[in-house]
Every structure is written in structure tokens, then in C-alpha cells.
Write a protein that holds these residues in place. Structure first.
Motif, PDB file in Angstrom:
ATOM      1  N   THR A 234     -17.964  -4.215 -11.646  1.00 49.90           N
ATOM      2  CA  THR A 234     -19.158  -4.707 -10.968  1.00 49.90           C
ATOM      3  C   THR A 234     -19.780  -5.871 -11.732  1.00 49.90           C
ATOM      4  O   THR A 234     -20.212  -6.865 -11.135  1.00 49.90           O
ATOM      5  CB  THR A 234     -20.192  -3.575 -10.817  1.00 49.90           C
ATOM      6  N   LYS A 235     -19.814  -5.782 -13.055  1.00 55.51           N
ATOM      7  CA  LYS A 235     -20.361  -6.865 -13.869  1.00 55.51           C
ATOM      8  C   LYS A 235     -19.605  -8.179 -13.621  1.00 55.51           C
ATOM      9  O   LYS A 235     -20.220  -9.230 -13.392  1.00 55.51           O
ATOM     10  CB  LYS A 235     -20.297  -6.490 -15.343  1.00 55.51           C
ATOM     11  N   GLU A 236     -18.283  -8.111 -13.653  1.00 55.71           N
ATOM     12  CA  GLU A 236     -17.490  -9.319 -13.456  1.00 55.71           C
ATOM     13  C   GLU A 236     -17.544  -9.790 -12.006  1.00 55.71           C
ATOM     14  O   GLU A 236     -17.466 -10.998 -11.734  1.00 55.71           O
ATOM     15  CB  GLU A 236     -16.052  -9.082 -13.897  1.00 55.71           C
ATOM     16  N   LEU A 237     -17.703  -8.855 -11.083  1.00 56.70           N
ATOM     17  CA  LEU A 237     -17.822  -9.231  -9.679  1.00 56.70           C
ATOM     18  C   LEU A 237     -19.117  -9.995  -9.437  1.00 56.70           C
ATOM     19  O   LEU A 237     -19.137 -11.005  -8.719  1.00 56.70           O
ATOM     20  CB  LEU A 237     -17.760  -7.967  -8.812  1.00 56.70           C
ATOM     21  N   VAL A 238     -20.204  -9.542 -10.043  1.00 57.62           N
ATOM     22  CA  VAL A 238     -21.482 -10.249  -9.925  1.00 57.62           C
ATOM     23  C   VAL A 238     -21.346 -11.671 -10.459  1.00 57.62           C
ATOM     24  O   VAL A 238     -21.842 -12.634  -9.855  1.00 57.62           O
ATOM     25  CB  VAL A 238     -22.587  -9.481 -10.673  1.00 57.62           C
ATOM     26  N   GLU A 239     -20.670 -11.826 -11.603  1.00 54.81           N
ATOM     27  CA  GLU A 239     -20.470 -13.159 -12.181  1.00 54.81           C
ATOM     28  C   GLU A 239     -19.641 -14.046 -11.252  1.00 54.81           C
ATOM     29  O   GLU A 239     -19.930 -15.237 -11.078  1.00 54.81           O
ATOM     30  CB  GLU A 239     -19.791 -13.028 -13.538  1.00 54.81           C
ATOM     31  N   ALA A 240     -18.620 -13.462 -10.630  1.00 51.74           N
ATOM     32  CA  ALA A 240     -17.755 -14.237  -9.741  1.00 51.74           C
ATOM     33  C   ALA A 240     -18.470 -14.635  -8.457  1.00 51.74           C
ATOM     34  O   ALA A 240     -18.175 -15.686  -7.871  1.00 51.74           O
ATOM     35  CB  ALA A 240     -16.500 -13.425  -9.406  1.00 51.74           C
ATOM     36  N   LEU A 241     -19.407 -13.820  -8.018  1.00 52.62           N
ATOM     37  CA  LEU A 241     -20.155 -14.109  -6.799  1.00 52.62           C
ATOM     38  C   LEU A 241     -21.268 -15.129  -7.017  1.00 52.62           C
ATOM     39  O   LEU A 241     -21.750 -15.743  -6.061  1.00 52.62           O
ATOM     40  CB  LEU A 241     -20.759 -12.821  -6.233  1.00 52.62           C
ATOM     41  N   HIS A 242     -21.666 -15.309  -8.265  1.00 49.72           N
ATOM     42  CA  HIS A 242     -22.821 -16.168  -8.571  1.00 49.72           C
ATOM     43  C   HIS A 242     -22.709 -17.575  -7.974  1.00 49.72           C
ATOM     44  O   HIS A 242     -23.701 -18.079  -7.411  1.00 49.72           O
ATOM     45  CB  HIS A 242     -23.017 -16.247 -10.087  1.00 49.72           C
TER      46      HIS A 242
END
Length: 266
Positions: A234-242
Motif C-alpha cells: 500500500t505504501k508503494e502503491l500510494v507513491e506510484a499513484l501520486h
């Protein structure tokens, strides 16, 4: 030990149920332009019949039924199947193993669709060969999938799933996006080509939380969640969605999906 195993099982089921609801409530509508483009092209209506293979929670079938078609579906995930049945759709886990429904004796259809299942199975050719047997003579089989990765902004987000999965070959959602790949599957099943198309299917969410839940509900992140854990994924997904966030807090990614149509000879 037994208690710990039971707790894990309940947790897994809860996660599956939550993601199934997120698919039905958030993500499934993103593919409506694809569904409608296919139905319009093939003039799906009251005289038609549609079988959706890998129909998930059944929105595509609902749209076909709204056009007057007789519809049925196959879905292996019990949580999604339950949601589809809650929409009063006839959806089976396996048409060859479940008892026949006397109110719906049909075993072959004018249109068989595989909108979202190809990138989920280990053997797409076997899936297509089986789907072809459910098509009436003169009927059509439609396969769909992601367009070229360079035309899909979500490709950067899906890379998180690849990076955080176990270090073994995984199923690339763009594996069948190369020119001629879908057509080859149909040709090997003995069907003749009858057209193709590309459809814009933007993934648009009101906020970041909805975007994360929607993307995780696709099933493309299941292996990553199992291997790396939900917190890290989830942490990396949030970064990728930014990069796809907008000033109003919404998130939007432009994507292209492709479909091909084949006809079963009479």
C-alpha cells in the motif's frame, strides 16, 4: 495451532470479501466503456444471448441484460460470484460441474465474452479453446485486455505488483498486448477474425483512498500482498499513484483497452 490457522483463514476470507466489494463498488465501472463498445458493435439486444467468462461481480452482464439479452456468467471467486448472484444474475463457478438450471437450459450463446480473465489464468489458450465451445455456430467470441503499456498510465502503478511479488515469473497483464497476440489465441481455437477495436477506459477516483482500494481489488496485486504484506504494498502503491493526483484530491489515469472479435463458422 488449530486456532491460529482458523484465525488466518477468517482473515483471508475477510480480505477477499472486502476486495470483492471494492471491485463492485469502485473499480468495475471503469470498464463500462469497453463493455458498451462491444455490445454496440455486435448489436446485443433482445434476440441475443451472452455468456460472460470471468464475469466477476457481473456489471457487464447487467448491461447486456438491460439491452434485453439473456445472460449468464462463470466466476471462480466465491465472493464475487455471491455479489453477482445478489444482482439476480445466473452465475456458476463451473458450468461443467454444477447442476443444470432447468429455468436456464442454454449451453451455447450468441456471444461469449472474456473481458478480464485472460491475464488471470496460467493457460490463456486453454481458456479460449473452452470458451469457443460455448459459442453458437455463427456466434461470436470476444477477448479483451490491456492495450499497449505505453498507452496505459496505470502501467506505472501495476509495476508495484510486479516488484513486490515473489522473485518468480508472474503474470504480466500486458503479455497479450502485443500486436496479433489475441488474434493468435482465437485462430488456434478454430475461429475466424471478425474485427477489433480500442477503447479509452480511464481509471478515475474521487480520492486517493478510493484509488488504492480500487486498484487492489483488481486481483493483480494478490501475489504482492501475500509476499510483501499489505502495509508495504500500500505504501508503494500510494507513491506510484501520486503523479496522477489532481488539485481537487481526485486521481485519474488514462488507459486504453483492446478487444478482438471472432466468429464461429456455421
Amino acid at each position: 495451532m488449530a486456532s491460529a490457522q482458523g484465525t488466518a483463514t477468517r482473515s483471508e476470507r475477510a480480505d477477499s470479501s472486502t476486495r470483492a466489494r471494492d471491485w463492485a463498488e469502485i473499480q468495475e465501472r471503469m470498464l463500462v466503456p469497453l463493455y458498451e463498445a462491444v455490445y454496440q458493435r455486435l448489436e446485443v439486444g433482445p434476440a441475443g444471448s451472452v455468456l460472460g467468462i470471468g464475469c466477476r461481480s457481473g456489471l457487464a452482464l447487467l448491461l447486456a441484460a438491460a439491452r434485453g439479452a439473456q445472460v449468464a456468467g462463470l466466476e471462480s471467486a466465491p465472493e464475487l460470484r455471491e455479489l453477482a448472484r445478489g444482482r439476480r444474475l445466473r452465475v456458476l463457478a463451473d458450468a461443467l460441474r454444477e447442476p443444470a438450471d432447468p429455468d436456464n437450459p442454454r449451453t451455447a450463446y450468441a456471444l461469449v465474452t472474456v473481458f478480464e480473465e485472460l491475464h488471470r489464468v496460467e493457460d490463456p489458450q486453454r481458456l479460449v479453446a473452452g470458451a469457443a465451445t460455448a459459442v453458437l455456430p455463427g456466434g461470436h467470441l470476444v477477448l479483451a485486455g490491456w492495450g499497449p503499456a505505453e498507452r496505459c498510465e496505470s502501467a506505472a502503478v501495476l509495476e508495484v505488483a510486479h516488484r513486490r511479488s515473489a522473485p518468480v515469473p508472474d503474470r504480466d497483464p500486458f503479455a497479450l498486448s502485443s500486436p496479433g497476440a489475441l488474434e493468435q489465441l482465437l485462430a488456434c481455437a478454430g475461429l475466424r477474425p471478425a474485427g477489433s477495436g480500442r477503447v479509452s477506459c480511464p481509471f478515475a477516483y474521487p480520492d486517493l483512498d478510493s484509488a488504492v482500494r480500487g486498484v487492489l481489488s483488481t486481483g493483480l496485486f494478490d501475489a504482492a500482498l501475500e509476499y510483501s504484506g499489505e502495509a508495504l504494498v500500500t505504501k508503494e502503491l500510494v507513491e506510484a499513484l501520486h503523479p496522477f493526483g489532481r488539485t481537487d484530491g481526485s486521481v485519474r489515469m488514462a488507459n486504453v483497452f483492446r478487444y478482438v472479435v471472432a466468429e464461429r463458422p456455421r
